[in-house]
Scaffold this active site. Structure first.
Site, short mmCIF file in Angstrom:
data_model
loop_
_atom_site.label_atom_id
_atom_site.label_comp_id
_atom_site.label_asym_id
_atom_site.label_seq_id
_atom_site.Cartn_x
_atom_site.Cartn_y
_atom_site.Cartn_z
CE LYS A 32 -2.38 1.68 3.74
NZ LYS A 32 -2.31 3.14 3.85
CG ASP A 59 -4.81 4.63 1.53
OD1 ASP A 59 -5.94 5.07 1.30
OD2 ASP A 59 -4.36 4.47 2.68
CE LYS A 61 -7.88 6.89 3.82
NZ LYS A 61 -6.43 6.62 3.83
CG ASP A 64 -12.41 17.72 -6.17
OD1 ASP A 64 -13.35 18.49 -6.44
OD2 ASP A 64 -11.24 18.11 -6.05
CB THR A 119 -11.11 4.16 12.32
OG1 THR A 119 -9.87 4.41 11.71
CG2 THR A 119 -11.75 2.92 11.73
NE ARG A 211 1.96 1.90 13.18
CZ ARG A 211 1.11 2.65 13.88
NH1 ARG A 211 1.57 3.54 14.72
NH2 ARG A 211 -0.19 2.51 13.72
O1 C5P Z 1 0.93 0.44 11.16
P1 C5P Z 1 -0.49 0.00 11.06
O2 C5P Z 1 -0.67 -1.51 10.91
O3 C5P Z 1 -1.37 0.57 12.14
O4 C5P Z 1 -0.96 0.62 9.66
C1 C5P Z 1 -2.28 0.55 9.22
C2 C5P Z 1 -2.41 1.25 7.91
O5 C5P Z 1 -3.79 1.29 7.56
C3 C5P Z 1 -1.92 2.70 7.90
O6 C5P Z 1 -1.43 2.99 6.59
C4 C5P Z 1 -3.18 3.48 8.18
O7 C5P Z 1 -3.14 4.78 7.66
C5 C5P Z 1 -4.23 2.64 7.47
N1 C5P Z 1 -5.60 2.78 7.97
C6 C5P Z 1 -5.94 2.53 9.28
N2 C5P Z 1 -7.24 2.69 9.70
C7 C5P Z 1 -8.17 3.07 8.83
C8 C5P Z 1 -7.86 3.32 7.50
C9 C5P Z 1 -6.53 3.17 7.10
O8 C5P Z 1 -5.10 2.16 10.09
N3 C5P Z 1 -9.42 3.16 9.22
#
Ligand code: C5P
Length: 232
Positions: A32, A59, A61, A64, A119, A211
């Site tokens: 991603k 990603d 998003k 517009d 979220t 992460r």
């Molecule tokens: O590091 P981590 O596993 O938390 O990363 C989750 C990824 O998913 C990040 O790129 C974050 O921006 C994205 N994301 C999220 N929650 C959402 C939408 C996207 O954590 N509701």
């Protein structure tokens, strides 16, 4: 496309993302690319990662007026990404325009999914800032149904919502779920999390994992563990 693990490459530069991807000498993960990396490096980063054999979820998003989204999606389809997204809040007409723009002259197109409510938005901020007074779960399901009506392929949602989305929009409607953590790992700033195995059980089609893989001591082993728990 079947079930897969998408690695959130939340890096600030091409140098950092390539140092990370160079570790994967076997299976090439679906990656991603988010706004930070895209705005830092431009479309060339997408072409380069694609050339290395990775599938790409871009990603960005989009949100517009329908005409602008249509024309922008047309550019993204030429970048040959596999999956991209927009905000369902842009209305059904905007989502229909996005599909039109994304469809290539030969009729093929990348998969397109919608963000429902972020979220980071809760009931209180939705009511006070957006003047939406329905329960947030219903708003999420309504936006998912709108995405389905416009012809999109699925939504980004919490793994906890994946089952309900499938009930409302059908088993084929894709659920792409972030918020995944190993049972023995750090939760960090995510609030409602699931393990890859739980996400599989509940019916997520793709998990987005950042992460737990990018910050792991051995990212390749962490990725393989996700794949083993989620896909096998
Ligand atoms: O590091 P981590 O596993 O938390 O990363 C989750 C990824 O998913 C990040 O790129 C974050 O921006 C994205 N994301 C999220 N929650 C959402 C939408 C996207 O954590 N509701």
């Amino acid at each position: 496309m079947g079930k897969d693990v998408i690695v959130a490459c939340d890096f600030a530069s091409a140098e950092q993302v390539f140092a990370f991807l160079d570790k994967f000498t076997g299976r090439k993960p679906f990656v991603k690319i988010g706004m930070e990396l895209f705005y830092a490096e431009g479309p060339q980063i997408v072409r380069e990662i694609k050339k290395r054999g990775h599938k790409i979820f871009l990603d960005l998003k989009l949100h517009d007026i329908p005409n602008t989204v249509k024309k922008s999606m047309s550019v993204l389809s030429r970048l040959d990404v596999d999956l991209c997204n927009l905000h369902a809040a842009g209305t059904v007409r905007m989502m229909e325009a996005a599909i039109e723009g994304l469809t290539r002259p030969d009729g093929t197109r990348p998969l397109l999914i919608a963000v429902t409510q972020l979220t980071s938005t809760d009931q209180e901020s939705m009511e006070n800032d957006l003047l939406i007074h329905e329960p947030i779960d219903e708003v999420v399901m309504h936006y998912a149904a709108n995405a389905k009506k416009a012809g999109l392929d699925g939504v980004v949602c919490s793994p906890l919502e994946a089952g309900k989305v499938h009930e409302r929009c059908g088993a084929d409607f894709l659920t792409v779920t972030p918020g995944v953590r190993f049972a023995d790992g750090d939760i960090g700033d995510q609030k409602r999390v699931m393990t890859p195995a739980e996400a599989k059980r509940i019916g997520s089609d793709y998990i987005v994992v950042g992460r737990p893989i990018t910050a792991a001591e051995d990212p390749v082993a962490a990725y393989e563990r996700c794949v083993a728990e989620f896909c096998d």
